[in-house]
Design a protein around this motif. Structure first.
Motif, mmCIF file in Angstrom:
data_model
loop_
_atom_site.group_PDB
_atom_site.id
_atom_site.type_symbol
_atom_site.label_atom_id
_atom_site.label_comp_id
_atom_site.label_asym_id
_atom_site.label_seq_id
_atom_site.Cartn_x
_atom_site.Cartn_y
_atom_site.Cartn_z
ATOM 1 N N PHE A 149 0.829 -1.200 0.000
ATOM 2 C CA PHE A 149 0.000 0.000 0.000
ATOM 3 C C PHE A 149 0.866 1.253 0.000
ATOM 4 C CE2 PHE A 149 -2.272 -3.469 1.993
ATOM 5 C CZ PHE A 149 -3.355 -3.557 1.140
ATOM 6 N N ILE A 150 1.976 1.192 0.782
ATOM 7 C CA ILE A 150 2.886 2.338 0.796
ATOM 8 C C ILE A 150 3.465 2.565 -0.603
ATOM 9 C CG2 ILE A 150 5.007 3.255 1.795
ATOM 10 C CD1 ILE A 150 4.476 1.573 4.258
ATOM 11 N N CYS A 151 3.901 1.456 -1.244
ATOM 12 C CA CYS A 151 4.506 1.583 -2.566
ATOM 13 C C CYS A 151 3.490 2.138 -3.558
ATOM 14 C CB CYS A 151 5.018 0.236 -3.061
ATOM 15 S SG CYS A 151 6.519 -0.275 -2.233
ATOM 16 N N TYR A 152 2.282 1.598 -3.516
ATOM 17 C CA TYR A 152 1.253 2.083 -4.434
ATOM 18 C C TYR A 152 1.060 3.583 -4.258
ATOM 19 C CZ TYR A 152 -3.243 3.105 -6.462
ATOM 20 O OH TYR A 152 -4.227 3.681 -7.201
ATOM 21 N N TRP A 153 0.948 3.991 -2.998
ATOM 22 C CA TRP A 153 0.687 5.398 -2.732
ATOM 23 C C TRP A 153 1.858 6.268 -3.184
ATOM 24 C CZ3 TRP A 153 2.256 8.841 1.534
ATOM 25 C CH2 TRP A 153 1.511 10.028 1.536
ATOM 26 N N LEU A 154 3.085 5.795 -2.946
ATOM 27 C CA LEU A 154 4.251 6.568 -3.367
ATOM 28 C C LEU A 154 4.304 6.692 -4.888
ATOM 29 C CD1 LEU A 154 7.088 5.325 -1.010
ATOM 30 C CD2 LEU A 154 6.208 7.637 -1.210
ATOM 31 N N LEU A 155 3.989 5.595 -5.596
ATOM 32 C CA LEU A 155 4.137 5.611 -7.050
ATOM 33 C C LEU A 155 3.062 6.445 -7.711
ATOM 34 C CD1 LEU A 155 5.124 1.911 -7.639
ATOM 35 C CD2 LEU A 155 6.546 3.910 -8.019
ATOM 36 N N TRP A 156 1.795 6.181 -7.347
ATOM 37 C CA TRP A 156 0.709 6.873 -8.039
ATOM 38 C C TRP A 156 0.326 8.172 -7.334
ATOM 39 C CZ3 TRP A 156 1.153 1.695 -9.064
ATOM 40 C CH2 TRP A 156 0.969 1.306 -10.388
ATOM 41 N N GLY A 157 0.488 8.201 -6.016
ATOM 42 C CA GLY A 157 0.135 9.399 -5.279
ATOM 43 C C GLY A 157 -1.362 9.530 -5.096
ATOM 44 N N GLY A 158 -1.828 10.741 -4.988
ATOM 45 C CA GLY A 158 -3.235 10.979 -4.709
ATOM 46 C C GLY A 158 -3.462 10.985 -3.207
ATOM 47 N N PRO A 207 -16.372 5.210 -1.966
ATOM 48 C CA PRO A 207 -17.042 6.323 -1.285
ATOM 49 C C PRO A 207 -16.397 6.696 0.037
ATOM 50 C CG PRO A 207 -18.646 4.746 -2.094
ATOM 51 C CD PRO A 207 -17.298 4.147 -2.361
ATOM 52 N N ILE A 208 -15.955 5.680 0.824
ATOM 53 C CA ILE A 208 -15.340 5.991 2.119
ATOM 54 C C ILE A 208 -14.085 6.820 1.905
ATOM 55 C CG2 ILE A 208 -14.067 4.983 4.054
ATOM 56 C CD1 ILE A 208 -16.062 2.715 4.064
ATOM 57 N N ALA A 209 -13.242 6.362 0.950
ATOM 58 C CA ALA A 209 -12.007 7.097 0.672
ATOM 59 C C ALA A 209 -12.333 8.507 0.203
ATOM 60 C CB ALA A 209 -11.167 6.362 -0.364
ATOM 61 N N GLY A 210 -13.382 8.617 -0.659
ATOM 62 C CA GLY A 210 -13.766 9.936 -1.163
ATOM 63 C C GLY A 210 -14.201 10.853 -0.035
ATOM 64 N N ALA A 211 -15.037 10.290 0.865
ATOM 65 C CA ALA A 211 -15.557 11.098 1.963
ATOM 66 C C ALA A 211 -14.424 11.557 2.875
ATOM 67 C CB ALA A 211 -16.581 10.280 2.760
ATOM 68 N N LEU A 212 -13.539 10.616 3.225
ATOM 69 C CA LEU A 212 -12.413 10.974 4.083
ATOM 70 C C LEU A 212 -11.545 12.024 3.410
ATOM 71 C CD1 LEU A 212 -11.389 7.513 5.556
ATOM 72 C CD2 LEU A 212 -12.143 9.511 6.825
ATOM 73 N N GLY A 213 -11.364 11.846 2.066
ATOM 74 C CA GLY A 213 -10.527 12.781 1.323
ATOM 75 C C GLY A 213 -11.096 14.185 1.338
ATOM 76 N N PRO A 217 -8.049 16.335 3.458
ATOM 77 C CA PRO A 217 -7.315 16.117 2.206
ATOM 78 C C PRO A 217 -5.808 15.979 2.443
ATOM 79 C CG PRO A 217 -8.033 18.397 2.356
ATOM 80 C CD PRO A 217 -8.463 17.727 3.611
ATOM 81 N N ILE A 218 -5.389 14.774 2.840
ATOM 82 C CA ILE A 218 -3.954 14.507 2.995
ATOM 83 C C ILE A 218 -3.517 13.731 1.755
ATOM 84 C CG2 ILE A 218 -2.164 13.419 4.377
ATOM 85 C CD1 ILE A 218 -4.137 13.493 6.709
ATOM 86 N N GLY A 219 -2.580 14.249 1.002
ATOM 87 C CA GLY A 219 -2.172 13.516 -0.190
ATOM 88 C C GLY A 219 -0.977 14.149 -0.871
ATOM 89 N N ILE A 220 -0.493 13.422 -1.877
ATOM 90 C CA ILE A 220 0.590 13.951 -2.694
ATOM 91 C C ILE A 220 0.112 13.950 -4.140
ATOM 92 C CG2 ILE A 220 2.568 13.398 -1.238
ATOM 93 C CD1 ILE A 220 2.747 10.727 -2.467
ATOM 94 N N THR A 221 0.855 14.607 -5.007
ATOM 95 C CA THR A 221 0.426 14.767 -6.394
ATOM 96 C C THR A 221 0.105 13.429 -7.032
ATOM 97 O OG1 THR A 221 2.194 16.365 -6.385
ATOM 98 C CG2 THR A 221 0.985 16.082 -8.460
ATOM 99 N N PHE A 222 -1.039 13.370 -7.729
ATOM 100 C CA PHE A 222 -1.420 12.139 -8.411
ATOM 101 C C PHE A 222 -0.714 12.069 -9.753
ATOM 102 C CE2 PHE A 222 -4.273 9.851 -11.334
ATOM 103 C CZ PHE A 222 -4.250 8.620 -10.710
ATOM 104 N N ILE A 223 -0.114 10.913 -10.049
ATOM 105 C CA ILE A 223 0.575 10.710 -11.328
ATOM 106 C C ILE A 223 -0.186 9.648 -12.114
ATOM 107 C CG2 ILE A 223 2.771 10.163 -12.435
ATOM 108 C CD1 ILE A 223 3.046 12.477 -10.595
#
Lengths: 437, 339
Positions: A149-158, A207-213, A217-223
């Motif tokens: 999950f960490i790798c996914y988040w680092l690579l794609w971001g969002g 939807p849960i992720a969307g609502a939390l987001g 809004p904690i995130g990094i640039t989406f690639i």
């Protein structure tokens, strides 16, 4: 008696010191004589081989060593070469690598964010280490579970909530088996443990992720996946395929041995169909055929489709390799497990699979190496993996006409990766050897 | 479990698409804020990413022109690299909005595959390249030659047609990519290399000694290349067609990226005024801003500027205008009037 003694003029009382062996019977000379010049035929073959090696090296070494590293284009390379070595000398133009290094490694990933894939690779290494080497603390395995999950988040971001919401789904089966066992009975628990997470991922996670987001809004640039390329793409497809295909393959192999009719037939059908069709056809299916089934305007990520296809393809092969390992175990092992009163899951986990997988190691690693190299096939569906990028690089006016340098570099990188996998598998085999000690 | 995720995605995608398909292409692209342009995986001069990952080239500029017309921003393009195998399915399935990838306009592609060609942005044709030392000066002297030819392309069929109609024989050396062809040709595996003349020129320009190779004068096929869209949305097709026509007309009328802003204020040439929106409502008829061509030309230039910048005689590719000159200069570029 005295006679006998008298008749001997000399009796040696002390040991002679050891003499050095004759020159021809020791050291390098002996080795040469025995291995290279032991007969007339061998002598001729040796001389021939030395000549061939010399011939190849004399042509290649200069080309490689005197290669030009500091030009901006092929024509500039040729000018520099003419200035340094005289006209018409054949030397490599390695500058294409320095000029396009970032692209060969990361594709079109934004350059200010290169730290993300690099960090993801480090995370991967830290996560895979306790799996590969059992001398490391077992607590590290917890990190390994989180690493995808960490790798996914680092690579794609969002937003960070997407991977977190998906990860939370894995808690559901644990919760169900802990608290629902009394309520649902054993079969109900198993079914619920499978179906609940799937329903959660399909309908609730988004939807849960969307609502939390929207709240936090904690995130990094989406690639976007389209920006991925080069060795990064090959690594992502290869590593994901390797990690997912092993468990899937083991399940398929067990399913194929199962007595349950539907499971058995499904696994046999799946393995035979997937394995019976070339990978390139599956890739074309992923990139072309699926588009006709999907309604126009949908954007089902091409990279995801490719990863799914590569994983399914490799898992069919792994299944057959593992089945070979299972078949190699004597019947007594299965019967012994039964006689100890172990249930199916326990006997597989504690007795059968450890032995079967050990036998299968060379075959499994063989499949992994093949899978990793097969990632280059994605060039045919327009993904810019290293080979695809080499075409794109060659299509710029700067580097049109360059050929061997790129292929040699790409080949070298693949060799390093595949050779390390092979070395690790040999280490693992030695470590796990239990017989003839 | 993997499979269920997969089919679930399919189902969700199917539901989502119901809402999408009601929109016109123009609305879809504008809602997305990005043009999905099917491009080459790499063809010298026509489309390739540079060292910074920026796509450059003749076809790429056409994509940027459409993006500028529709979205007002030449950089609002996502380039989707497509191979010869995947290009038509990608367009038919809606993975790309427009395909601008040196695609030859043929009857069957236009009619049978249900596509619409938005004009011709480059007139190409198949030619031959031979080493100068062979002393060949015409393709008619190539009887018995070994020919390097890319498999699975129309050039392969054209080659067979040309040789059989002239009662000549040849020995094909099948190769897969242009790069491979260059190596084979330079290594002497074949006497002749044949592909589109633009490709031959680009290939020859990359050789150490370009002067040692000649491109024969015969052009044995017609390869009109142009942008392609799907059937079914004529407004979208019109936008692509008239963006191309606008680029061509702009060159004919002397509108360049340098003077377009000045001309947009109004001139005494009515057609320029209509094109640039100071007179009439042509942009609005397409569903675009009235000054859409001002945006297009100021961001990518007119046809002549695009040509000169990417494949013209001052670039390493070094193509002459030839058939691609304006009709007033003896070429074939002839845009219908903006009226």
């Amino acid at each position: 008696m005295a006679d006998i003694n008298a008749s001997r003029a000399f009796v040696r009382k002390e040991m002679l010191p050891e003499k050095t062996p004759p020159v021809a019977e020791a050291g390098a000379l002996k080795w040469l004589r025995e291995n290279l010049f032991s007969s007339v035929l061998n002598t001729i073959l040796t001389i021939l081989s030395v000549f061939v090696i010399y011939w190849i090296l004399s042509h290649v070494t200069g080309w490689v060593v005197f290669g030009i590293w500091d030009a901006g284009s092929l024509s500039e390379c040729r000018e520099l070469r003419d200035a340094r070595y005289g006209e018409g000398v054949s030397v490599a133009c390695w500058s294409v690598l320095t000029d396009r290094w970032d692209q060969l490694m990361f594709g079109f990933y934004p350059s200010e964010l290169y730290w993300r894939p690099i960090l993801a690779l480090l995370v991967f290494f830290v996560a895979i280490a306790p799996v590969l080497f059992d001398s490391l603390p077992r607590k590290m395995l917890l990190f390994s579970l989180a690493a995808p999950f960490i790798c996914y988040w680092l690579l794609w971001g969002g937003m960070i909530w997407g991977p977190l919401a998906v990860a939370a789904g894995f808690a559901l089966p644990v919760l169900v088996s802990r608290f629902g066992a009394g309520l649902l009975g054993p079969l109900g628990t198993t079914v619920a443990a499978v179906i609940l997470p799937v329903l959660y991922w399909l309908f609730a996670a988004g939807p849960i992720a969307g609502a939390l987001g929207s709240v936090l809004p904690i995130g990094i640039t989406f690639i976007e996946s389209n920006d991925f390329g080069g060795f990064m793409l090959a690594f992502i497809i290869g590593i994901t395929g390797i990690l997912l295909s092993l468990p899937l393959g083991v399940l398929l192999a067990l399913g194929r041995q199962s007595d349950l009719f539907i499971i058995n037939k499904f696994c046999v059908f799946f393995i035979e169909v997937i394995r019976g069709v070339p990978l390139i056809v599956w890739l074309f299916t992923a990139s072309i055929l699926l588009n006709y089934f999907l309604p126009p305007g949908t954007n089902f990520d091409l990279m995801l489709r490719v990863i799914i296809m590569v994983t399914l393809f490799a898992s069919a092969y792994i299944a057959e390799v593992v089945r070979g390992g299972l078949a190699a175990l004597p019947r007594g092992q299965y019967e012994g497990a039964d006689s100890l009163g172990l249930d199916y899951a326990q006997s597989m986990r504690l007795i059968i699979l450890p032995q079967a997988l050990k036998i299968s190691i060379p075959g499994i690693v063989n499949t992994f190496i093949g899978l990793f190299k097969d990632t280059t096939l994605v060039v045919f569906i327009g993904l810019l993996d290293p080979i695809g990028l080499s075409n794109a690089i060659r299509a710029t006016t700067d580097w049109n006409g360059i050929y061997w340098e790129l292929f040699i570099f790409i080949g070298l990188c693949f060799f390093v990766c595949c050779y390390s996998m092979s070395k690790y598998s040999q280490y693992l085999e030695r470590k796990l050897r239990r017989d003839h000690r | 479990m993997k499979k269920s995720v997969f089919f679930g995605t399919l189902a969700v995608a199917a539901m989502a698409s119901g809402a999408v398909s009601a929109q016109s292409m123009l609305e879809q692209v504008q809602a997305r804020g990005e043009l999905l342009c099917g491009s080459n995986t790499g063809l010298v001069g026509f489309g390739a990413p540079d060292a910074n990952g920026e796509w450059q080239g003749f076809d790429v500029a056409m994509c940027r022109a459409v993006a500028a017309a529709v979205l007002g921003d030449p950089n609002a393009v996502e380039f989707i690299p497509l191979t010869t195998t995947t290009r038509f399915t990608a367009l038919a399935s809606g993975e790309v909005d427009v395909l601008i990838r040196n695609t030859t306009w043929t009857f069957s592609r236009d009619v049978d595959l249900a596509f619409e060609f938005g004009g011709i942005n480059y007139y190409d044709g198949q030619g031959f390249m031979v080493p100068r030392e062979l002393g060949v000066s015409s393709a008619m002297e190539l009887d018995g030659a070994t020919v390097c030819i890319q498999t699975g392309t129309t050039t392969e069929l054209n080659l067979a047609d040309f040789f059989s109609s002239n009662n000549m024989s040849y020995e094909p050396v099948p190769i897969e990519t242009n790069a491979e062809a260059q190596q084979q040709y330079l290594a002497g595996a074949c006497d002749v290399y044949t592909t589109d003349t633009s490709g031959l020129a680009a290939t020859r320009a990359s050789f150490e000694d370009p002067g040692a190779h000649v491109i024969l004068p015969e052009v044995v096929s017609k390869e009109p290349l142009g942008p392609v869209v799907r059937h079914g949305d004529n407004q979208w097709g019109d936008i692509v067609r008239w963006t191309l026509n606008g680029l061509i007309s702009a060159e004919e009328l002397g509108i360049t990226s340098a003077n377009v802003a000045e001309l947009a204020a109004g001139t005494d040439v009515p057609e320029i005024n209509r094109m640039l929106g100071s007179e009439g409502e042509l942009g609005a008829m397409l569903g675009l801003e009235n000054d859409w061509l001002v945006t297009v030309i100021s961001s990518v230039g007119n046809y002549g500027e695009i040509f000169a910048q990417n494949i013209g005689e001052d670039t390493p590719v070094g193509l002459a205008r030839g058939l691609n000159a304006q009709w007033t200069d003896g070429g074939l570029l002839y845009s219908p009037p903006f009226r």
